[in-house]
Each structure stands twice: as C-alpha cells, then as structure tokens.
Motif scaffolding. Structure first.
Motif, PDB file in Angstrom:
ATOM      1  N   UNK A 190      -3.268  -0.580  -6.309  1.00 39.35           N
ATOM      2  CA  UNK A 190      -4.212  -0.926  -7.380  1.00 39.35           C
ATOM      3  C   UNK A 190      -3.932  -0.083  -8.633  1.00 39.35           C
ATOM      4  N   UNK A 191      -3.670   1.228  -8.438  1.00 40.82           N
ATOM      5  CA  UNK A 191      -3.349   2.085  -9.591  1.00 40.82           C
ATOM      6  C   UNK A 191      -2.073   1.611 -10.274  1.00 40.82           C
ATOM      7  N   UNK A 229      -3.318   0.611   5.961  1.00 46.96           N
ATOM      8  CA  UNK A 229      -3.116  -0.166   4.741  1.00 46.96           C
ATOM      9  C   UNK A 229      -4.022   0.284   3.585  1.00 46.96           C
ATOM     10  N   UNK A 230      -5.227   0.702   3.931  1.00 43.52           N
ATOM     11  CA  UNK A 230      -6.206   1.042   2.902  1.00 43.52           C
ATOM     12  C   UNK A 230      -5.718   2.104   1.937  1.00 43.52           C
ATOM     13  N   UNK A 231      -5.064   3.127   2.459  1.00 39.60           N
ATOM     14  CA  UNK A 231      -4.598   4.215   1.594  1.00 39.60           C
ATOM     15  C   UNK A 231      -3.533   3.718   0.620  1.00 39.60           C
ATOM     16  N   UNK A 244      -3.208   0.683  -0.409  1.00 36.24           N
ATOM     17  CA  UNK A 244      -3.836  -0.264  -1.348  1.00 36.24           C
ATOM     18  C   UNK A 244      -4.433   0.430  -2.568  1.00 36.24           C
ATOM     19  N   UNK A 245      -4.930   1.645  -2.359  1.00 33.80           N
ATOM     20  CA  UNK A 245      -5.507   2.385  -3.495  1.00 33.80           C
ATOM     21  C   UNK A 245      -4.420   2.623  -4.550  1.00 33.80           C
ATOM     22  N   UNK A 246      -3.232   3.018  -4.094  1.00 33.21           N
ATOM     23  CA  UNK A 246      -2.142   3.284  -5.045  1.00 33.21           C
ATOM     24  C   UNK A 246      -1.515   1.992  -5.572  1.00 33.21           C
ATOM     25  N   UNK A 305      -2.687  -1.591 -12.304  1.00 34.31           N
ATOM     26  CA  UNK A 305      -3.375  -1.339 -13.582  1.00 34.31           C
ATOM     27  C   UNK A 305      -2.410  -0.773 -14.621  1.00 34.31           C
TER      28      UNK A 305
END
Lengths: 421, 124
Positions: free
Chosen positions: B110-111, B102-104, B106-108, B114
């Motif tokens: 978030x991008x 999930x972490x990977x 989640x980074x995108x 934004x």
C-alpha cells in the motif's frame, strides 16, 4: 506547568547511519535534549541496529534510550512494516532510569528482579509522585525444527520431538516461549505503585529472532525497562473487540500453562474444533493456519475484562498458546476485522481526556490480520489525537497496568497509555 | 531521475523485503516496469510469463473497477500473486511465498502504491 516537548520520528532509510541521521535531525528540531527516547525498528534492519544505536546515543549523550524490534508501527507519518521510529520526550518535571534483565527465557524471575532493582535505585531520590514504566521483553522465538512450517504438526512422533526439543532449546538456546509474564510478575511485585505499558519484541511474525535495545546495546532474551517519575498524569486501558461464546474447561495443561493437551477431557485440537463448529481439517490446515488462527483465539476473564489467547501452534495432540492460560472459565471467542478496528475507537474513548501524547502496544496478529486496512486504525488514532503525537508499535504480546493494581497481559489486543497534564 | 527510474527505486525498496519474491508495475500508459535488480524468483520462465501476461488482466479489471475492485489474489503453486490497482489501467503486482504473513507485506504494498501514484501524478 513547564514545557513538555514530544516528537515521534520515522525513518525509511535502509542504511543505519542514514536512518539514525534522519531520526536525529527530526528529533533535534523539536526536542533538542530529550530525557528519553523509545526506539523501534523492524527486523529488516538487523544488520543496521549497531549503526542506528551508536549514532543516536552519541548524539544524545544524556538521553536514556530503550526499545526493540517490532513487526510494524503507526504514527502521524503513516503505517509501516519496514522502517525505524522513535518517540522522544523532554519535560523538566520528570526523572528517568533504565533497567536491564538478562536471560529472560532461562531465568525470568531473576531478569525481572534485576530490572526492578535498577529502576528503584535510579529513581530513589526523585521527588515526583506519578510513576510509570515502559517495559519491552523478548517475545517467543520458535526454534527451527523439521516439520514446523505453517504452525501445524500432524504427526504424533514429530509432536513428541518438538515438545521435547522446545524444552531443551528453552534452556540451552533460550529459543522458546517468551516467559514475559514471569518477568512482569517480578517487576510489578517490586514496583507496585508504577503504572505500566508493555510490549514483547518480535520480528516479522516469523518468530525467528527478536532484539531489545538499551543505550547502544543490542540484546536478545532480555528485558529492558524505562521508569519515569513525573507530575504528568497518565491513563491506561486496553481493548480487543472480541465477544466470548461457548464456555469450556481445560482439563490438561503443561506446567508453564501454555500447552493445552485436553479440553473437556478430550484431545484439545479435535474438541476445540468441535466447540468452534468447524471441521478440524479446515481450521488446522497447515497451508492456511497462519492466516486463520487469529480469528479463533480463546478468552478468559481477569475480573470483568476479557483477555485473549491465540493458538500460534497446533500439534497432533495439543495446542500452544502465545501466553499463559489463567485458572477459571475459558471461552471460545469470535472476533472480526471490523470489531478490531472499532475496538481502537472504544478503547481511546474510554479514557476521554485530552492527552499531550500517547503510546500504544498492539498485537502483531492484528496487523497481519488487517493488512493494509491497518490504515483505519491510524485514522481512529489521528481522529483522537488530532495534532498531538502518538506511536503504536506492533508486538508479540501487550500489557498494561494502573498503579497499585494487577497487570493485564494480552494477545490480539490494543494496550494504550495517554499522557496528560 | 525520470518517472520510470523513480518508480524503479520504489519497486527496488519493496523487493528488499524478505517475503517479496518479485514485483512489477504494469499499465496501459506505463508499460511494464521492474526493479533494477530483477527478481528473487528462481523460476525465470515463470517470472517471464508473469511479466508478459499481467497486462491481459486489464479488460476484466476495467469491468470490475467501477464496482470497487481494489486487489486480486492468485494462488500459484508455492506462491501467491497480489495485484493492487492504482487505477483501472495500472496495477502493482507482487509475488510472495504462499505461507507467509500476507498482512505485513500488504502494508508496504500500500505504501509503495501511494508513492508510485504520487510519482505518476507529478509527471502529468
């Protein structure tokens, strides 16, 4: 001191030609004739690597280029798990050479020697005294076998099949553990006076397939190195934010020092869960294992430095470490997301000298653990580097070395090199 | 391009990620915006249910938003649904397989969040 020009560029274009054009235009503006480019891309671009590399090498004909696939990266532009990034450097007082070693999983020693030989040869007439290596080596690839999802195999019969299958696949298909340390043993033995930072290439942490780049070549199961000699200075260090807890003994381990069968004389998975004071069913639950395993690595000391090893795979009677276990005391380790973030600040402040630019390899496990909180790592980087360029890549294993010292190879850690005048 | 078209491009980029099975933006002012190519989910009944019901969370979200609510996670059979809030009235909803890292993603997410916030901000 002559002009040092550094640029870290990012592209999020999907098409290889467009990504290459964007990277090229950003680099060209700040570093018209780079001595070297480190190029990294996420696995989403696997069908575009050819276009990206051929365009960049065509535009920068006199530039050495190495790199590979990463799980993500952070720089001044942002935090990304999809995209391509490049670090380009030009500096007159610098010579560069590249080395490639093939078949790292079948014959890692030979691959390491091939690399070192090419670096030695390429830099033999250089007059610069400070020597440094960037190394990128194919990381672990787990062959697709039935029952291997989720990182946990509970069936004894399946465990036997997988263990046997992995030995065969390592030789035949070169699909297995990365053997990066076997490659690095040779490189560092041949080039002892070089400093080094290392990253093991990886995909999106599915451990399916990863790639290495050298010039316009797209490689698998290879090691690529960029050697530099220069009058620039460099400092390297690493950190993880972990604390060692209970000591234990590994009483049975595979020849490659990665599959642990017995701990304290008992079957490894049950004894490890007892040491962690957690029910075995809870920590080895296949549904959650991929999310939980980053929180319970084990640790061992090399000198006074704690190195972490993560258990990416748990079988009915054994546990697979991402990299080699060393002889000596082994500990259970506790680590939190907060400590991971704090360790970035601590590692950077341990080298409290103002850099011109920085490069870091950080474990992809930390990226998958922190998720969007990886932005806090970037905040720490930005606070330290201010307007100076930096690039952090997320990899399957990271390493660091000071000249004429032994190297450290880690998981779940951050390895950093700062370059300064 | 209009606001919704710009947002659709961002959602389309997110959907191209291997682990993203579906995504949409839902909000009181924006309505529901989906990527042009729809969804990778094979269960279209489930996808329709998600699209039709996502706005029903907002009365609860509004109560908790002032206490710092950033994200909601649901496990739904073989999938996980991540709701990320742009504000108390707008959420980016992403469906991923339950076993992925999930972490990977989640980074995108978030991008994308934004970028969508910027797009909405430009139109105000």
């Amino acid at each position: 001191m002559k002009d040092l020009k550094v640029c870290v560029a990012t592209s999020r274009q999907w098409k290889g030609t467009e990504a290459a054009a964007e990277l090229w235009s950003k680099i060209k503006k700040e570093v018209p004739n780079p001595k070297f480019i480190l190029l990294f891309a996420t696995i989403d671009y696997k069908n575009e690597f050819k276009d990206i590399l051929s365009h960049l090498t065509l535009e920068f004909r006199n530039t050495q280029l190495v790199g590979g696939t990463v799980a993500g990266f952070i720089n001044h532009d942002g935090c990304y798990t999809r995209g391509a990034t490049a670090l380009a450097v030009d500096y007159p007082n610098m010579d560069v050479a590249v080395g490639i070693g093939h078949n790292t999983k079948r014959n890692p020693e030979k691959a390491g020697l091939e690399c070192a030989k090419q670096i030695k040869e390429g830099l033999k007439s250089s007059k610069w005294k400070n020597k440094f290596l960037f190394t990128f080596i194919a990381g672990t690839e787990i062959p697709k076998m039935p029952g291997m999802g989720g990182g946990v195999i509970k069936s004894g019969a399946m465990t036997k099949l997988v263990k046997g299958g992995m030995r065969v696949s390592q030789f035949l298909m070169q699909k297995s553990v990365g053997r990066e340390e076997d490659v690095l043993d040779q490189i560092t033995r041949e080039l002892p006076d070089y400093g080094m930072i290392h990253g093991s290439t990886i995909d999106n942490v599915k451990m399916g397939k990863n790639y290495q780049f050298c010039g316009a070549e797209i490689l698998t199961n290879s090691a690529v190195c960029l050697g530099i000699t220069t009058d620039l200075n460099f400092d390297s260090d690493f950190g993880n934010g972990a604390k060692s807890n209970t000591k234990f003994d590994i009483t049975e381990i595979s020849k490659n020092n990665q599959i642990i069968s017995r701990i304290n004389g008992k079957p490894a998975p049950s004894e490890f869960s007892r040491l962690l004071k957690k029910p075995e069913d809870l920590i080895f639950d296949s549904k959650y294992y991929n999310k939980r395993f980053p929180y319970f690595p084990c640790g061992m000391f090399q000198g006074d430095r704690l190195l972490l090893r993560a258990f990416v795979f748990v079988m009915s009677d054994s546990m697979l470490s991402m990299s080699k276990m060393h002889k000596g005391d082994i500990f259970t380790v506790s680590i939190t997301g907060k400590n991971m973030i704090e360790s970035v600040k601590d590692t950077l402040s341990s080298m409290d000298k103002k850099p011109e630019f920085g490069f870091a390899s950080e474990c992809a496990i930390r990226l998958m653990t922190l998720g969007s909180d990886i932005e806090k790592v970037r905040d720490n980087m930005k606070a330290f580097f201010k307007d100076k360029p930096f690039l952090v890549i997320y990899v399957a294993g990271e390493g660091v070395k000071k000249p004429n010292h032994e190297y450290f190879y880690m998981n779940e850690s951050l390895a950093v090199t700062l370059f300064r005048r | 391009m209009g606001r919704n078209e710009d947002i659709r491009v961002v959602l389309e980029d997110l959907l191209k990620m291997e682990d993203v099975q579906a995504c949409l933006l839902t909000g009181r002012q924006t309505g529901t915006i989906t990527p042009g190519s729809g969804t990778k989910l094979k269960n279209l009944v489930l996808w329709k249910l998600i699209m039709d019901s996502s706005h029903k969370f907002f009365p609860v979200i509004e109560d908790f938003y002032i206490y710092g609510l950033k994200r909601l996670y649901f496990e739904l059979g073989d999938y996980e649904i991540i709701m990320t809030f742009l504000d108390q009235f707008t959420a980016l909803l992403v469906v991923i397989p339950s076993l992925v890292n999930r972490g990977l993603v989640e980074v995108e997410i978030e991008n994308s969040k934004r970028t969508i916030k910027e797009i909405i901000g430009r139109q105000k």
